[in-house]
Design an enzyme around this catalytic site. Structure first.
Site, PDB file in Angstrom:
ATOM      1  N   HIS A 255       0.793  -1.155   0.201  1.00  0.00           N
ATOM      2  CA  HIS A 255      -0.139  -0.094  -0.113  1.00  0.00           C
ATOM      3  C   HIS A 255       0.920   1.262  -0.024  1.00  0.00           C
ATOM      4  CE1 HIS A 255      -4.067  -2.272   1.551  1.00  0.00           C
ATOM      5  NE2 HIS A 255      -3.388  -2.683   0.564  1.00  0.00           N
ATOM      6  N   GLU A 257       0.671   3.931   1.797  1.00  0.00           N
ATOM      7  CA  GLU A 257       1.285   4.299   3.341  1.00  0.00           C
ATOM      8  C   GLU A 257       2.180   3.479   3.449  1.00  0.00           C
ATOM      9  OE1 GLU A 257      -3.508   4.368   3.092  1.00  0.00           O
ATOM     10  OE2 GLU A 257      -1.827   3.324   2.233  1.00  0.00           O
ATOM     11  N   CYS A 282      -6.362   1.750   5.245  1.00  0.00           N
ATOM     12  CA  CYS A 282      -7.083   0.623   5.573  1.00  0.00           C
ATOM     13  C   CYS A 282      -6.704   0.079   7.046  1.00  0.00           C
ATOM     14  CB  CYS A 282      -6.753  -0.593   4.508  1.00  0.00           C
ATOM     15  SG  CYS A 282      -5.153  -1.194   4.639  1.00  0.00           S
ATOM     16  N   CYS A 285      -2.794  -0.681   7.335  1.00  0.00           N
ATOM     17  CA  CYS A 285      -2.004   0.324   7.197  1.00  0.00           C
ATOM     18  C   CYS A 285      -2.074   1.267   8.771  1.00  0.00           C
ATOM     19  CB  CYS A 285      -2.227   1.299   5.998  1.00  0.00           C
ATOM     20  SG  CYS A 285      -1.594   0.645   4.662  1.00  0.00           S
TER      21      CYS A 285
END
Length: 349
Positions: A255, A257, A282, A285
């Site tokens: 992801h 992040e 999410c 993360c």
């Protein structure tokens, strides 16, 4: 402002003058009046505007010089007749080009109403269409290409002046950050730009990690280093069907992040770090954001895990808020509502 005939430029100008204290300026037209502004008998159809006492300038350079010297004031100009004028005005950061358009049948009806007020016979719809094309696609003016240079493109299909003004209020057309972005606007724009580098087949997410208004790291989602890009078949999960949130354990994409946090490392994050992401993080993360020591998370678009992520961040003492930059590009004014959407901030809307 640059529009098609009877798209609503004078209505928007009136709104800016009456509601926001703008002052009109006029650029003298050096060419002859185009046929699209004339009645069936070729008589000029007068415009209804707030320009009666406005200063008139012989050139775009003179107008720009005046506006620069009086930078404390806000000005609006509707007399843009060619691409050269736009080129001159856009050389300064104090100018925003707004393009206004409407369906040609609507514009024809508005022009018919204007002709009726002046006791003139309007052109037929066919005549109006041909004159409109001749005006916009004149190779010497370049009017048709100006729309692509506009920061804001308004589709004005509203049915009344009051509904138009309500839509413009909701759009917040005079937001100062359209000229010079706020820090939130600036960093969220960088996050959106980073998202364009994403190779994930599911969604494009971008992230910027900031401390003391300085960028420490950026990230976007996609497969790990030395693994085939997701959009080239590198992640089997993303390249198959299935709804969002399914088979996450088999996803090979990192992801945005996570990438930003990995690039920065916990030692560089330090106190007061803010994470900007174009999509709400999410849960996976969120856990890592908390562990690294991020102080605040700012996001633009919602995600289906918003409530769970907000609750976890609140428990950990991490501030969460939504920031969406002012709308740009094509905006249908009929879709704009006076009220704003609920903003999720640490689980509360």
């Amino acid at each position: 402002m640059q529009p098609g005939m009877c798209a609503g430029k004078h209505s928007v100008q009136g709104y800016l003058i009456e509601q926001h204290g703008f002052k009109p300026l006029i650029l003298q037209r050096t060419s002859s009046t185009p046929s699209v502004e004339k009645s069936a008998s070729e008589a000029h159809v007068p415009e209804q505007s707030d320009n009666a006492s406005a200063p008139i300038f012989q050139s775009a350079d003179a107008l720009l010089d005046f506006a620069t010297k009086h930078w404390e004031e806000h000005y609006v100009i509707t007399s843009i007749y060619d691409e050269r004028t736009v080129e001159t005005l856009t050389n300064r950061p104090l100018f925003i080009l707004v393009h206004i358009d409407a369906p040609i049948s609507v514009r024809w009806q508005r022009f018919k109403d204007r002709c009726a007020k002046a006791a003139l016979t309007p052109p037929t719809l066919e005549q109006f269409v041909l004159r409109n094309d001749e005006h916009l696609y004149d190779p010497f003016t370049g009017l048709a290409t100006i729309a692509s240079r506009a920061q804001i493109k308004l589709l004005n299909n509203t049915t009344s002046l009051s509904s138009l003004r309500c839509s413009l209020d909701a759009l917040n057309l005079t937001d100062p950050s359209r000229l010079r972005p706020t820090w939130d606007h600036y960093f969220m724009t960088l996050a959106s730009l980073a998202a364009r580098r994403s190779n994930c087949m599911r969604r494009q997410v971008g992230c910027v990690l900031v401390r003391e208004k300085r960028v420490m790291a950026t990230g976007y989602n996609g497969t790990p280093r030395n693994i085939t890009n997701c959009n080239e078949g590198g992640c089997p999960r993303c390249n198959t069907g299935g709804g969002g949130g399914t088979s996450l354990a088999t996803c090979l994409c990192i992801h945005a992040e996570e990438n930003a946090l990995l690039e920065a490392g916990r030692e560089r994050v330090g106190p007061g770090a803010v994470l900007y992401c174009n999509t709400c993080p999410c849960l996976t993360c969120t856990i890592k954001i908390i562990q690294v020591g991020i102080t605040e998370v700012v996001y633009s678009r919602s995600y289906y895990m918003d409530v769970e992520a907000a609750g976890l961040l609140e428990k950990a003492g991490v501030k969460l808020r939504q920031f969406s930059p002012p709308k740009e590009g094509l905006v249908n004014l009929c879709d704009e509502e006076p009220q704003r959407s609920p903003v999720l901030t640490n689980g509360h809307s």
